[in-house]
Write an enzyme that holds these catalytic residues in place. Structure first.
Site, PDB file in Angstrom:
ATOM      1  N   HIS A 129      -7.596  10.191   4.642  1.00  0.00           N
ATOM      2  CA  HIS A 129      -7.005   9.172   5.516  1.00  0.00           C
ATOM      3  C   HIS A 129      -7.112   9.623   6.968  1.00  0.00           C
ATOM      4  O   HIS A 129      -6.911  10.791   7.271  1.00  0.00           O
ATOM      5  CB  HIS A 129      -5.509   9.006   5.222  1.00  0.00           C
ATOM      6  CG  HIS A 129      -5.213   8.373   3.901  1.00  0.00           C
ATOM      7  ND1 HIS A 129      -4.651   9.058   2.868  1.00  0.00           N
ATOM      8  CD2 HIS A 129      -5.372   7.113   3.454  1.00  0.00           C
ATOM      9  CE1 HIS A 129      -4.461   8.237   1.837  1.00  0.00           C
ATOM     10  NE2 HIS A 129      -4.900   7.049   2.173  1.00  0.00           N
TER      11      HIS A 129
ATOM     12  N   ASP B  90       0.846  -1.195   0.000  1.00  0.00           N
ATOM     13  CA  ASP B  90       0.000   0.000   0.000  1.00  0.00           C
ATOM     14  C   ASP B  90       0.887   1.253   0.000  1.00  0.00           C
ATOM     15  O   ASP B  90       1.844   1.340   0.786  1.00  0.00           O
ATOM     16  CB  ASP B  90      -0.869  -0.058   1.271  1.00  0.00           C
ATOM     17  CG  ASP B  90      -1.987   0.969   1.275  1.00  0.00           C
ATOM     18  OD1 ASP B  90      -2.358   1.462   0.197  1.00  0.00           O
ATOM     19  OD2 ASP B  90      -2.491   1.269   2.385  1.00  0.00           O
TER      20      ASP B  90
HETATM   21  P1  13P Z   1      -8.116   5.006   6.921  1.00  0.00           P
HETATM   22  O1  13P Z   1      -6.979   4.898   7.898  1.00  0.00           O
HETATM   23  O2  13P Z   1      -8.727   6.372   6.919  1.00  0.00           O
HETATM   24  O3  13P Z   1      -9.124   3.927   7.126  1.00  0.00           O
HETATM   25  O4  13P Z   1      -7.492   4.818   5.474  1.00  0.00           O
HETATM   26  C1  13P Z   1      -6.736   3.674   5.209  1.00  0.00           C
HETATM   27  C2  13P Z   1      -6.103   3.752   3.857  1.00  0.00           C
HETATM   28  O5  13P Z   1      -6.568   4.405   2.971  1.00  0.00           O
HETATM   29  C3  13P Z   1      -4.870   2.978   3.651  1.00  0.00           C
HETATM   30  O6  13P Z   1      -4.318   3.155   2.389  1.00  0.00           O
END
Ligand code: 13P
Length: 410
Positions: free
Chosen positions: A181, A82
């Site tokens: 995020h 990610d």
């Molecule tokens: P959140 O932490 O807001 O749930 O987002 C997670 C995310 O997008 C990881 O790439």
């Protein structure tokens, strides 16, 4: 076997109108909690490892556990890097076992984003690995208060999205339509019209980052508009922290294990809530029927070295570990010497490729060619080289050698 092609997984979700959860994990508690929720729900799942979290755990140490969890699962699993920042991040992720990678150049100007993403796509596709790109910018930081890192949300434009997908060749697109995020004080306003227009123009699985804090209704509308993967972390982290705080408040004694008691259950309940809400529960069996399993290939060479001495062979092997191990899609390099020399071939290379596509890209890779031409082929005319995929393993697809595998001396 339940490690499957992530492209097949998200394609299935996209065609069938549900989203797979991509849950970022930062510890074994998260890993076990995510997998147990996926098993309870019979749901496909993406085990997601965010580069921004690598300060909190050792990526190289965690990946074998992530692969082991995927291996023993009965539901389809993909392992995803990610927010990888660079080509090097993507190579590192693939070589450690990720079978999907994200390249995040979303803060770069459009042309630079395209150029960096294209480089990652070319490399990853040569390893059989699909790529997620991001266009527009989803502000904030996973696990933190969104307001502390507000940044500036940059919305994805429909025209740019079409040009970006065409020029980069990405398999999935992360779009920015108002999510952030991290932990938010209020619900964000989402631009569903924009999302629907992007979906109509692209017809490819879309990804939403910043899943924490959205309403059930917002999630339903996202999925209906082509979102096939939802990234989620902060709410899991908060559920874990709340459970630890409860343990402290109720006077937990016994050190670490007492403090983290039931943390897994707290994370797992939230994962299960999301899986059911996003429609991926009870999809595992249909998906397993339709998806290709993700299978590594063992590239085996057994050889003799004629008159070359032991020092030469040792130096060649040492260099091979370094040079060949860095080639995209190479999971492991093993060099060996026969325990019983009378068997015919004295030495071996055993190189594990992430995917059958690596058979060709490895052979043509300049580092491999240079190494083979300079150090290996001149001394190892007497050799056999074969590419194998797993066979006879319970649950693994049947087959003796990879499709493109040949037995030949080269
Ligand atoms: P959140 O932490 O807001 O749930 O987002 C997670 C995310 O997008 C990881 O790439």
């Amino acid at each position: 076997m339940p490690l499957v092609h992530m492209g097949d997984m998200l394609g299935h979700a996209y065609r069938n109108g549900y989203a797979v959860g991509a849950f970022d994990l930062v510890s074994l508690d998260f890993l076990e909690a995510i997998m147990s929720a996926a098993e309870r729900c019979r749901a496909p799942v993406v085990l997601s490892l965010a580069e921004s979290h690598f300060d909190y755990f050792d990526f190289e140490l965690v990946m074998p556990a992530v692969e082991a969890a995927a291996d023993r699962a009965s539901v389809p699993v993909a392992i995803h890097l990610d927010h990888g920042a660079s080509l090097e991040s993507a190579v590192h992720g693939i070589n450690l076992g990720c079978n999907g990678v994200m390249v995040d150049a979303s803060l770069e100007p459009f042309d630079q984003n395209v150029a960096r993403t294209r480089r990652v796509v070319d490399m990853a596709h040569s390893c059989g690995v699909p790529v997620e790109g991001e266009l527009g910018y989803v502000a904030g930081v996973e696990g933190e208060d969104a307001e502390r890192h507000p940044g500036e949300v940059i919305y994805t434009s429909v025209e740019d999205a079409s040009a970006y997908v065409e020029r980069t060749g990405v398999d999935f697109l992360a779009v920015s339509i108002g999510t952030v995020h991290g932990r938010m004080k209020t619900r964000p306003d989402l631009d569903f019209e924009r999302l629907e227009a992007i979906n109509a123009a692209l017809q490819l699985p879309l990804v939403i980052h910043g899943g924490t804090g959205l309403s059930d209704e917002q999630f339903r509308r996202l999925v209906a508009a082509g979102v096939a993967k939802i990234n989620y972390y902060t709410a899991l982290s908060d559920a874990a922290a709340a459970r630890i705080a409860d343990n402290v408040a109720s006077g937990a004694r016994g050190g670490y294990t007492a403090l983290v008691k039931s943390v897994q259950a707290a994370i797992s309940n939230e994962v299960e809530r999301c899986i059911r809400l996003w429609g991926s529960a009870d999809r595992a069996d249909a998906l397993l029927d339709e998806c290709r399993p993700w299978q590594p290939v063992e590239h085996l060479i057994i050889y003799n070295v004629g008159d070359a001495g032991a020092d030469y062979v040792e130096a060649m092997m040492t260099e091979g570990h370094e040079v060949l191990g860095a080639i995209p899609g190479v999971r492991r390099v093993f060099t060996g010497e026969a325990v019983q020399h009378e068997t015919g071939y004295r030495y071996c290379w055993l190189v594990r490729f992430a995917h059958p596509a690596v058979i060709d890209s490895y052979r043509e890779h300049p580092a491999h060619r240079a190494f083979a031409d300079k150090l290996f082929r001149p001394v190892a005319a007497d050799r056999i080289s074969i590419d194998y995929r797993a066979a006879g393993v319970p649950g693994a697809a049947r087959g003796v050698a990879a499709e493109s595998a040949k037995t030949f001396n080269r």
